[in-house]
Design an enzyme around this catalytic site. Sequence first.
Site, PDB file in Angstrom:
ATOM      1  N   GLY A  94     -36.193  25.169  41.524  1.00  0.00           N
ATOM      2  CA  GLY A  94     -37.274  24.209  41.648  1.00  0.00           C
ATOM      3  C   GLY A  94     -37.056  23.147  42.704  1.00  0.00           C
ATOM      4  N   GLU A 130     -41.104  18.977  38.129  1.00  0.00           N
ATOM      5  CA  GLU A 130     -41.838  19.716  39.156  1.00  0.00           C
ATOM      6  C   GLU A 130     -43.306  19.868  38.744  1.00  0.00           C
ATOM      7  OE1 GLU A 130     -40.879  23.475  42.039  1.00  0.00           O
ATOM      8  OE2 GLU A 130     -40.370  23.672  39.933  1.00  0.00           O
ATOM      9  N   ASP A 183     -53.766  23.385  34.232  1.00  0.00           N
ATOM     10  CA  ASP A 183     -53.834  22.462  33.107  1.00  0.00           C
ATOM     11  C   ASP A 183     -52.513  21.741  32.873  1.00  0.00           C
ATOM     12  OD1 ASP A 183     -56.510  22.765  32.577  1.00  0.00           O
ATOM     13  OD2 ASP A 183     -56.241  24.294  31.039  1.00  0.00           O
ATOM     14  N   GLY A 238     -37.282  31.440  41.799  1.00  0.00           N
ATOM     15  CA  GLY A 238     -38.139  31.232  40.643  1.00  0.00           C
ATOM     16  C   GLY A 238     -37.813  29.930  39.945  1.00  0.00           C
ATOM     17  N   LYS A 285     -37.693  43.583  43.391  1.00  0.00           N
ATOM     18  CA  LYS A 285     -38.561  43.406  42.232  1.00  0.00           C
ATOM     19  C   LYS A 285     -39.439  42.197  42.528  1.00  0.00           C
ATOM     20  CE  LYS A 285     -40.029  41.778  38.178  1.00  0.00           C
ATOM     21  NZ  LYS A 285     -40.794  40.521  38.034  1.00  0.00           N
ATOM     22  N   GLU A 315     -32.673  30.252  44.343  1.00  0.00           N
ATOM     23  CA  GLU A 315     -33.565  29.228  44.876  1.00  0.00           C
ATOM     24  C   GLU A 315     -34.537  28.869  43.763  1.00  0.00           C
ATOM     25  OE1 GLU A 315     -37.152  28.391  47.985  1.00  0.00           O
ATOM     26  OE2 GLU A 315     -35.710  29.937  48.572  1.00  0.00           O
TER      27      GLU A 315
END
Length: 462
Positions: free
Chosen positions: A232, A364, A313, A208, A156, A230
């Site tokens: 940040g 992050e 932003d 993600g 996916k 896996e």
Amino acid sequence: MHHLRCISPVDNSIYLERALAGEAEVRVALDRAIATQRAWRLTPISERVEIVHRTVEFFLDRKNRLAEEICWMMGRPIRYAPGEIEGVAERASAMADIAEEALADIQLSAKSGFSRFIRREPLGVSLVIAPWNYPYLTAVNAVVPSLLAGNAVILKHSAQTPLCAERMVEAFREAGLPYGVFQFLHLNHAYTQRLACAEEIQHIAFTGSVDAGAKLEHSVAGRFIQVGLELGGKDPAYVREDANLQQAVEAVVDGAFFNSGQSCCGIERAYVQEKLFDEFVERAVAQVSKYQLGRPDNPHTTLGPLVRAEAADRVRAQIDEAVVEGAQPHLSTSDFPLDKRGTQYMAPQLLTGVRHKMRLMREESFGPVLGVQKVHDDGEALEFMNNSQFGLTAAIFSQDEEVALAIGDHLQAGTVFLNRCDYLDPELAWTGVKRSGRGCTLSRIGFEQLTRPKSFHFKIQG
């Protein structure tokens, strides 16, 4: 029927649309995966390896076409996009080359009257959930080893990069992989969660955000399956006073700004020993000033857009907040004419006067910004480097390997670099600590996440 739309960060056009899979498509994919995996697990490893090598040839033969698709789907400058396909070839080939040894039976010392060994059995069906920022490289880390281990795989991919899933399945089919062993599904969040909870799924590899990883882990709690996460990163670099300064500047800047900073293992904070600090900043600013912000389909562009305007932003907001709290920006957005608030085109920025209380140094960023902080010695650098909720990689720049190793032993990170950063060696374990995730891909150790040990203890009679 519901559709996904891939909005290109190049010009906000609809690059492609795809129908989303529903209940029927998910059921068919699961049934097909279970049926085909029974035969695939019995296929000799040598044959699986050959299929992977032929798949690599497919990718390399179509490198430029695939690179153009990456450029339009997620915004990587076209001059760099082919490098991802070369990375796929490197990683897939490396895993194929070590597969037979890594998956071989573990033979024990001789014991009179007995035959004893440990066999590595595939888990069954793997679900790989891949992100958009390195759409092939992140997916290949899980897909290729899982197939080599004898599992079936359902991929996916991100709604931002759906073609990558299709191309990967196409490549393996062209290489001779039996139909159904590797499939893709375009899914919304609800059906992705339902698929993850299906009893047929025995392994999940997710790349993600931390929040999404936590929700996934909660959804499958109690199923007792392998889940690799896996997540940040807020990866640090430390430049010691004995570093090769120019080499350190070039590496840190590239590690921070390549792919517009959209890398889980990119450098997001740098600590520089006080004797080198001023010169490091001066050289780094000069290096960053050379970037050409522009449309990624322009071959002269070296800094492309972020994936979406909202992402840009969010990074701008971190910078604005840090400046209000006393940080000093060293680059002017006016030097990058395409930069405009409310768009995905964002100028790079380097800040000094940063402190760890700032979000810029804690959360992050995933964008083209670097905070640089002065430190007095190794101890202070180590304290700052470990002062993070993340722990994916950490980089040291020094000419003293012994000291670097001593520092590295105390770093809370899955990978420690010396005089380089932002790189995955496929023969090394790729893993993180703290909120960067858990589990391991790549290397011989990575195969252990994709198989279960089965012990054979035979008493020989007669």
